[in-house]
Design an enzyme around this catalytic site. Structure first.
Site, mmCIF file in Angstrom:
data_model
loop_
_atom_site.group_PDB
_atom_site.id
_atom_site.type_symbol
_atom_site.label_atom_id
_atom_site.label_comp_id
_atom_site.label_asym_id
_atom_site.label_seq_id
_atom_site.Cartn_x
_atom_site.Cartn_y
_atom_site.Cartn_z
ATOM 1 N N LYS A 54 0.996 -1.036 -0.526
ATOM 2 C CA LYS A 54 -0.199 -0.045 0.059
ATOM 3 C C LYS A 54 0.968 1.119 0.306
ATOM 4 O O LYS A 54 0.306 2.053 -0.504
ATOM 5 C CB LYS A 54 -0.835 0.044 1.013
ATOM 6 C CG LYS A 54 -1.789 -0.675 0.843
ATOM 7 C CD LYS A 54 -3.293 -0.922 1.977
ATOM 8 C CE LYS A 54 -4.190 -2.246 1.931
ATOM 9 N NZ LYS A 54 -4.267 -2.815 3.262
ATOM 10 N N GLN A 98 -5.249 -1.161 9.650
ATOM 11 C CA GLN A 98 -4.788 -3.034 8.877
ATOM 12 C C GLN A 98 -6.045 -3.888 9.978
ATOM 13 O O GLN A 98 -5.362 -3.128 10.989
ATOM 14 C CB GLN A 98 -3.258 -2.671 9.010
ATOM 15 C CG GLN A 98 -3.427 -4.513 8.044
ATOM 16 C CD GLN A 98 -3.910 -4.223 6.773
ATOM 17 O OE1 GLN A 98 -3.335 -3.727 5.837
ATOM 18 N NE2 GLN A 98 -4.608 -5.134 6.338
ATOM 19 N N ASP A 121 -11.242 2.758 3.902
ATOM 20 C CA ASP A 121 -12.177 1.121 3.827
ATOM 21 C C ASP A 121 -13.736 1.399 3.236
ATOM 22 O O ASP A 121 -13.794 0.233 3.241
ATOM 23 C CB ASP A 121 -11.267 0.464 5.182
ATOM 24 C CG ASP A 121 -10.209 -0.019 4.861
ATOM 25 O OD1 ASP A 121 -9.839 -0.245 4.204
ATOM 26 O OD2 ASP A 121 -9.517 -0.790 5.320
#
Ligand code: NDP
Length: 298
Positions: A54, A98, A121
């Protein structure tokens, strides 16, 4: 019939290039780079790989990448304080924590602490609610990537029968919402569904997000259907393999003979997830800066 292969890797590369163009335009218009912060707690090897890729992709797209690492035994309060700091930081447009978090941390509480307008997200309940009611918000990256592939392949999805196998909050449920918004007739299947093969045989669109290697068989598929395989499963190594093969939730080799189009694993949905994350971060930057990003540009 041999299905067309939907090349997610190529589509993701095109999307990343478009994101790069918009990131540069944002920098020219606002005087700063769009910024994505990624928080990693602990040493989980898979999460470390995701976070590294990422970071690399964010920098390649011309955006600022902020990486924050906390030890596995960090207190939940420490993580919440970091999230609050990132919420308040005007150079951070998107925040990604995460998952999974260590067991002593409450994931729902941590996600709820993220500013919904930085929740790239799309996991915050405010964004879940926005998606369910058709308001602008952030949509989880994997299902949005699947939708992009479907629209690229099929154009207008209106009136098509879609079956989504799996009802998780990160894939199955938002996927079903997106397909409903496109005016598909949507069925969500799960582990308690009866007569699953029969149900799947009705579908023009099948999205498999289960986590069971090669579960969806050729005789479940209506000839010509479009099959999106979200699953990533590693088989046990055989013979001289050091690592087992990666396969999806769809029996690719046999389903290819029946479907009209299918995503491979790897190289289908997987590469879309990071590309959509970067897209969401640039969209967040434009929104947070009060600048206009016309819908058709990303
Ligand atoms: P979850 O484990 O959270 O959900 C799996 C779903 O599948 C559940 O709803 C479960 O039903 C359902 N299910 C399990 N067994 C069956 C069965 N026999 N028949 C029908 N439904 C069943 O998984 P995720 O949604 O997080 O992920 C799904 C897959 O997608 C995994 O392989 C994961 O690795 C992959 N993935 C890939 C991504 C990518 O970037 N390509 C991103 C995210 C995930 P129930 O709710 O009843 O238990």
């Amino acid at each position: 019939m041999t299905a067309d292969v939907i090349d997610g890797k190529a589509f993701a590369a095109t999307l990343r290039a478009r994101v790069g163009t918009e990131a540069r335009r944002f920098e020219a218009d606002s005087g700063r780079k769009a910024g994505l912060a990624v928080v990693l707690v602990g040493e989980d090897p898979a999460s470390q790989v995701y976070v590294r890729s990422k970071h690399k992709a964010t920098v390649e797209a011309g955006m600022a990448s902020f990486e924050h690492r906390l030890p596995a035994d960090a207190a939940e309060a420490e993580l919440l304080a970091l999230v609050a700091q990132l919420n308040a930081d005007p150079s951070v447009d998107g925040i990604l924590v995460q998952l999974p978090l260590p067991p002593h941390m409450d994931e729902a509480k941590v996600i709820a602490a993220i500013d919904p307008d930085k929740d790239v997200d799309g996991f915050h309940v405010v964004n879940v609610g926005r998606l369910a009611t058709g308001l602008h918000g952030f949509v989880p990256c994997t299902p949005l990537g699947c939708l992009m592939l479907l629209k690229e392949r099929l154009g207008d999805l209106s009136g098509l029968e879609a079956v989504v196998i799996g009802r998780s909050n990160i894939v199955g449920k938002p996927m079903a919402q997106l397909l409903l918004q496109e005016s598909c007739t949507v069925t969500i299947a799960h582990s308690r569904t009866r007569n699953l093969p029969e149900m799947v045989r009705r579908a023009d669109i099948v999205v498999a997000a289960v986590g069971r290697p090669e579960m969806v068989k050729a005789d479940w598929i209506k000839p010509g259907a479009t099959v999106i395989d979200v699953g990533i499963n590693r088989l046990p190594p055989t013979g001289d393999e050091s690592k087992g093969r990666l396969v999806g939730d769809v029996a690719y080799d046999e389903v290819r003979d029946v479907a009209g189009a299918i995503t491979p694993v790897p190289g289908g949905v997987g590469p879309m997830t990071i590309a959509v994350l970067l897209r969401n971060a640039v969209v967040a930057a434009y929104r947070n800066a009060g600048l206009d990003l016309p819908k058709d540009r990303l």
